[in-house]
Design an enzyme around this catalytic site. Structure first.
Site, PDB file in Angstrom:
ATOM      1  N   LYS A  84       5.365   0.818  -4.565  1.00 11.33           N
ATOM      2  CA  LYS A  84       3.693   0.472  -5.297  1.00 11.33           C
ATOM      3  C   LYS A  84       3.173   1.912  -6.486  1.00 11.33           C
ATOM      4  O   LYS A  84       2.496   1.754  -7.066  1.00 11.33           O
ATOM      5  CB  LYS A  84       2.821   0.505  -4.250  1.00 11.33           C
ATOM      6  CG  LYS A  84       3.158  -0.887  -3.080  1.00 11.33           C
ATOM      7  CD  LYS A  84       2.085  -0.967  -2.254  1.00 11.33           C
ATOM      8  CE  LYS A  84       2.208  -2.329  -1.221  1.00 11.33           C
ATOM      9  NZ  LYS A  84       1.581  -2.365   0.127  1.00 11.33           N
ATOM     10  N   GLU A 100       6.728  -5.975  10.412  1.00 15.10           N
ATOM     11  CA  GLU A 100       7.789  -6.546  10.830  1.00 15.10           C
ATOM     12  C   GLU A 100       8.317  -6.338  11.814  1.00 15.10           C
ATOM     13  O   GLU A 100       8.635  -4.696  12.216  1.00 15.10           O
ATOM     14  CB  GLU A 100       8.675  -6.449   8.924  1.00 15.10           C
ATOM     15  CG  GLU A 100       7.782  -6.391   8.391  1.00 15.10           C
ATOM     16  CD  GLU A 100       8.041  -7.581   7.153  1.00 15.10           C
ATOM     17  OE1 GLU A 100       9.122  -7.979   7.244  1.00 15.10           O
ATOM     18  OE2 GLU A 100       7.343  -7.720   5.979  1.00 15.10           O
TER      19      GLU A 100
END
Ligand SMILES: NC(=O)c1ccc[n+]([C@@H]2O[C@H](COP(=O)([O-])OP(=O)(O)OC[C@H]3O[C@@H](n4cnc5c(N)ncnc54)[C@H](OP(=O)(O)O)[C@@H]3O)[C@@H](O)[C@H]2O)c1
Length: 427
Positions: A213, A198
């Site tokens: 995660k 990004e």
């Protein structure tokens, strides 16, 4: 559940677009697998005028999430928006209204998973989130299904494909004799140009994405609730092309790993940090935008999952897998989710590991005290290299207690003439 399953998608970006594509392309396959037809009744977005990768009928496209929640014909809500809010509130609302929910959102599931899982259980609906960890890899499903009869002892994964791409790109650059000092900045720029990173890459390169995660993966692997804050996190921004160069010389690979293990005292230790691994390790082969998870269990011994960790179709594959599961088994088991059980976690300080240390000193005299300490610790020192601005040398330590090593590092780093890089080795 009737023969037709009404869906509401919250989000039609990369993942939402992939889900719409697979729903269309594989409609017959989904019917064969479930005996049901899936009908997209609402697609909720922010901006109605934005061009879409797949045509969405105007009567379906909306900015009004409440319209989707209020529709009695919607039985499954797919949250594919990302971010904490309003995603968390939307998931909560959908569950409260008795809808099943599928989400790809690791942030929500890591931070608010406990509350949402309990709510789904109370409402007797399913909440599935396979796509939230390692994209297309069916790791969460495997842990809750085919592998559920094993006691898992260790999980080691590459769960962030952006940093994996950057580290591979740095490795390629040093192999091609490009300048090591600018390797990180160049690799990050390339990842951004290719859409892997990004504009603000903080969540990936500082390890937050992998930390979320890891909290989810560790909870399901070890059946213990894992607060995000208990997962040690270190990103890749301090790594230099010189580290990749040395990794190659040492016949190792450098990866951002997610590692969770049960310690002999019963505590769970979960961490994310750059790690040197032997080139023979299956995770070394995980390249570019791929993810991999390697695990050990007391039945299957060891297993390795490898595949696309991100991308429209790959992530959609995991979402569609969850949808098939809901169509087949719409009622949750009447059991408390075992992954919410309380348990103790341990900080990284209590671990004993080997370390790679790369230090730079302006001259021999300033390097010598550090060398002496390393020799007394039993480290293996590699021949020094003379660089334009001083001497660089690498050492591999024997197993040391993390808290001792950190104390020692802080002391070395007080000497302004020295710079010391430290990377953990996978044991
Ligand atoms: N991209 C991947 O490869 C990947 C892999 C695994 C998991 N995930 C997860 O999947 C989720 C979606 O990621 P993505 O890459 O598809 O994101 P994305 O391309 O940015 O798409 C987000 C979508 O959500 C919509 N949206 C965002 N905020 C909204 C709001 N407040 N109200 C209504 N709609 C809103 C956006 O609408 P507009 O289109 O109108 O802006 C867009 O359609 C995230 O949780 C991400 O972590 C992504």
């Amino acid at each position: 559940m009737s023969k037709t399953v009404g869906l509401a998608l919250l989000g039609a970006g990369t993942v939402g677009g992939g889900v719409l594509t697979l729903l269309q392309e594989n409609a017959d396959l989904l019917y064969a697998q479930t005996g049901k037809r899936f009908v997209v009744r609402h697609v909720v977005v922010r901006d109605l005028s934005k061009p879409r990768t797949i045509p969405i009928p105007p009567r379906v496209l909306t900015t009004d999430a409440q319209r989707a929640f209020a529709d009695p014909k919607v039985s499954v809500v797919l949250e594919l928006m990302g971010g904490l809010e309003p995603a968390r509130s939307y998931i909560r609302e959908a569950l409260q209204r008795g809808k099943h929910v599928i989400t790809a959102n690791k942030l929500v599931m890591a931070v608010a998973g406990e509350e949402l899982i309990r709510l789904a259980q109370q409402q007797r609906v399913r909440l599935l989130y396979e796509a939230s960890v390692a994209g297309s890899l069916p790791i969460l499903t495997a842990l809750q299904g085919a592998l559920a009869g094993n006691r898992i002892t260790r999980v080691v994964g590459i769960v962030n494909s952006t940093t994996n791409f950057i580290l591979r790109e740095m490795e390629r650059a040093v192999e091609a004799n490009e300048p090591a000092e600018t390797a990180y900045a160049n690799a990050l720029r390339k990842a951004q140009e290719l859409g892997y990173a990004e504009a603000d890459p903080t969540s990936d390169v500082e390890g937050y994405d992998a930390q979320y995660k890891t909290a989810i993966l560790a909870r399901l692997a070890f059946l213990q609730y894992v607060p995000v804050e208990s997962v040690y996190r270190e990103g890749i921004t301090h790594l230099s092309g010189r580290d990749l160069l040395w990794a190659a010389r040492l016949q190792m690979g450098l990866k951002l790993l997610s590692i969770t293990e049960r310690l002999p005292d019963g505590r769970l230790c979960a961490r994310v940090h750059p790690t040197l691994i032997p080139r023979e390790h299956p995770l070394y082969a995980v390249r570019g935008a791929f993810s991999g998870v390697w695990l050990q269990g007391n039945g299957f011994q060891e297993m390795f999952f490898h595949g696309f960790g991100a991308g429209a179709r790959a992530t959609a594959s995991a979402v569609i897998g969850d949808l098939i599961e809901i169509a087949r088994h719409p009622r949750p088991l009447k059991l408390e989710d075992p992954s919410l059980r309380a348990g103790e976690t341990a900080p990284i300080d209590v671990l004993t590991m080997r370390y790679y240390l790369r230090f730079r000193a302006p001259d021999e005299a300033s390097a010598q005290p550090l060398r002496n300490t390393l020799t007394s610790l039993g480290a293996k020192l590699y021949p020094p290299e003379v660089l334009p601005d001083g001497i660089e040398q690498v050492a591999l330590t024997p197993p040391l207690l993390e808290s001792d090593l950190q104390r020692q590092l802080a002391e070395w780093r007080r000497h302004t003439a020295l710079t010391v890089q430290c990377i953990r080795l996978l044991e």
